[in-house]
Design a protein around this motif. Structure first.
Motif, PDB file in Angstrom:
ATOM      1  N   SER A 192       1.354  15.257  30.219  1.00 27.30           N
ATOM      2  CA  SER A 192       0.861  16.357  28.771  1.00 27.30           C
ATOM      3  C   SER A 192       2.310  16.228  28.626  1.00 27.30           C
ATOM      4  O   SER A 192       2.329  17.042  26.987  1.00 27.30           O
ATOM      5  N   ILE A 193       3.082  15.404  28.038  1.00 31.20           N
ATOM      6  CA  ILE A 193       4.778  14.763  26.999  1.00 31.20           C
ATOM      7  C   ILE A 193       3.251  14.457  25.378  1.00 31.20           C
ATOM      8  O   ILE A 193       2.705  13.277  25.649  1.00 31.20           O
ATOM      9  N   ARG A 194       3.725  15.004  24.271  1.00 31.25           N
ATOM     10  CA  ARG A 194       3.193  14.528  22.769  1.00 31.25           C
ATOM     11  C   ARG A 194       4.671  14.165  22.038  1.00 31.25           C
ATOM     12  O   ARG A 194       4.356  13.358  21.599  1.00 31.25           O
ATOM     13  N   ILE A 195       5.827  15.070  22.267  1.00 30.00           N
ATOM     14  CA  ILE A 195       6.954  14.297  21.244  1.00 30.00           C
ATOM     15  C   ILE A 195       8.194  14.719  22.044  1.00 30.00           C
ATOM     16  O   ILE A 195       7.705  15.222  23.606  1.00 30.00           O
ATOM     17  N   MET A 196       9.010  13.583  22.782  1.00 34.84           N
ATOM     18  CA  MET A 196      10.558  13.167  22.996  1.00 34.84           C
ATOM     19  C   MET A 196      10.712  13.301  21.804  1.00 34.84           C
ATOM     20  O   MET A 196      11.333  12.861  20.889  1.00 34.84           O
ATOM     21  N   GLY A 197      12.109  14.147  22.078  1.00 31.42           N
ATOM     22  CA  GLY A 197      13.790  14.049  21.165  1.00 31.42           C
ATOM     23  C   GLY A 197      15.090  15.006  21.992  1.00 31.42           C
ATOM     24  O   GLY A 197      14.644  14.765  23.028  1.00 31.42           O
ATOM     25  N   TRP A 198      15.752  13.909  21.201  1.00 33.06           N
ATOM     26  CA  TRP A 198      17.328  14.185  21.584  1.00 33.06           C
ATOM     27  C   TRP A 198      18.290  15.687  20.940  1.00 33.06           C
ATOM     28  O   TRP A 198      17.296  15.286  19.258  1.00 33.06           O
ATOM     29  N   PHE A 199      18.219  16.309  21.337  1.00 39.41           N
ATOM     30  CA  PHE A 199      19.317  17.214  20.452  1.00 39.41           C
ATOM     31  C   PHE A 199      20.624  17.050  21.132  1.00 39.41           C
ATOM     32  O   PHE A 199      20.741  16.629  21.833  1.00 39.41           O
ATOM     33  N   ARG A 200      21.238  17.512  20.209  1.00 40.51           N
ATOM     34  CA  ARG A 200      23.196  18.101  20.541  1.00 40.51           C
ATOM     35  C   ARG A 200      23.689  18.755  20.469  1.00 40.51           C
ATOM     36  O   ARG A 200      23.284  19.762  19.582  1.00 40.51           O
ATOM     37  N   GLN A 201      24.550  19.508  21.156  1.00 41.60           N
ATOM     38  CA  GLN A 201      25.491  20.323  20.813  1.00 41.60           C
ATOM     39  C   GLN A 201      27.135  20.287  21.040  1.00 41.60           C
ATOM     40  O   GLN A 201      27.567  19.944  21.883  1.00 41.60           O
ATOM     41  N   ALA A 202      27.388  20.183  19.692  1.00 40.06           N
ATOM     42  CA  ALA A 202      28.997  20.063  19.542  1.00 40.06           C
ATOM     43  C   ALA A 202      30.031  21.363  20.137  1.00 40.06           C
ATOM     44  O   ALA A 202      29.074  22.270  19.695  1.00 40.06           O
ATOM     45  N   PRO A 203      31.262  21.441  20.658  1.00 41.30           N
ATOM     46  CA  PRO A 203      31.380  23.070  20.731  1.00 41.30           C
ATOM     47  C   PRO A 203      31.787  23.729  19.967  1.00 41.30           C
ATOM     48  O   PRO A 203      32.182  23.101  18.644  1.00 41.30           O
ATOM     49  N   GLY A 204      31.617  25.432  19.937  1.00 41.89           N
ATOM     50  CA  GLY A 204      31.973  26.040  19.187  1.00 41.89           C
ATOM     51  C   GLY A 204      29.926  25.686  17.540  1.00 41.89           C
ATOM     52  O   GLY A 204      30.226  26.706  17.416  1.00 41.89           O
ATOM     53  N   LYS A 205      28.886  24.968  17.994  1.00 34.02           N
ATOM     54  CA  LYS A 205      28.235  24.537  16.954  1.00 34.02           C
ATOM     55  C   LYS A 205      27.187  25.739  17.873  1.00 34.02           C
ATOM     56  O   LYS A 205      27.440  25.214  19.094  1.00 34.02           O
ATOM     57  N   GLU A 206      26.011  25.062  17.253  1.00 31.46           N
ATOM     58  CA  GLU A 206      24.475  25.532  17.091  1.00 31.46           C
ATOM     59  C   GLU A 206      23.868  24.436  17.644  1.00 31.46           C
ATOM     60  O   GLU A 206      24.756  23.341  17.217  1.00 31.46           O
ATOM     61  N   ARG A 207      22.654  23.902  18.764  1.00 26.67           N
ATOM     62  CA  ARG A 207      22.362  22.730  18.809  1.00 26.67           C
ATOM     63  C   ARG A 207      21.584  22.296  17.367  1.00 26.67           C
ATOM     64  O   ARG A 207      20.867  23.074  16.972  1.00 26.67           O
ATOM     65  N   GLU A 208      21.774  21.034  17.565  1.00 29.03           N
ATOM     66  CA  GLU A 208      21.223  20.944  16.069  1.00 29.03           C
ATOM     67  C   GLU A 208      20.062  19.507  16.885  1.00 29.03           C
ATOM     68  O   GLU A 208      20.260  18.903  17.944  1.00 29.03           O
TER      69      GLU A 208
END
Length: 119
Positions: free
Chosen positions: A30-46
């Motif tokens: 069922s997967i069409r796209i895969m990605g990497w995100f990151r979240q630093a302390p005190g910041k929003e996930r990007e």
């Protein structure tokens, strides 16, 4: 359901490299796209990078272009993020995510792996 498990995080000096892996299991068809995100302390996930599961087209956030490379192994249901020339500002928890492509949202998330870059 799709299960995602990240690995490969750790502590590295600035200028060093790390390779993150994401293993997918379950209804991976069922997967069409895969990605990497990151979240630093005190910041929003990007958003960091994404790859089309079928044709391997890729997309990156400007801050990692030329340093990070996303790739996938279709046969192993695995995705990778090769991170070179790491900077202290790359320090974050990195998350693997998968999208069924129905909308702009990612449907499945891993538990995250810590990447720490020392100066």
């Amino acid at each position: 359901q799709v299960q995602l498990v990240e690995s490969g995080g750790g502590l590295v000096q600035a200028g060093g490299s790390l390779r993150l892996s994401c293993a997918a299991s379950g209804r991976t068809f069922s997967i069409r796209i895969m990605g990497w995100f990151r979240q630093a302390p005190g910041k929003e996930r990007e958003f960091v990078a994404a790859i089309n599961w079928q044709n391997s087209n890729t997309n990156y956030v400007d801050s990692v272009k030329g340093r990070f490379t996303i790739s996938r192994d279709f046969a192993k249901n695995a995705m990778y993020l090769q991170m070179n020339s790491l900077k202290p500002e790359d320090t974050a928890v990195y998350y693997c995510a998968a999208s069924k492509g129905v909308n702009i949202n990612y449907d499945y998330w891993g538990q995250g792996t810590q990447v720490t870059v020392s100066s």
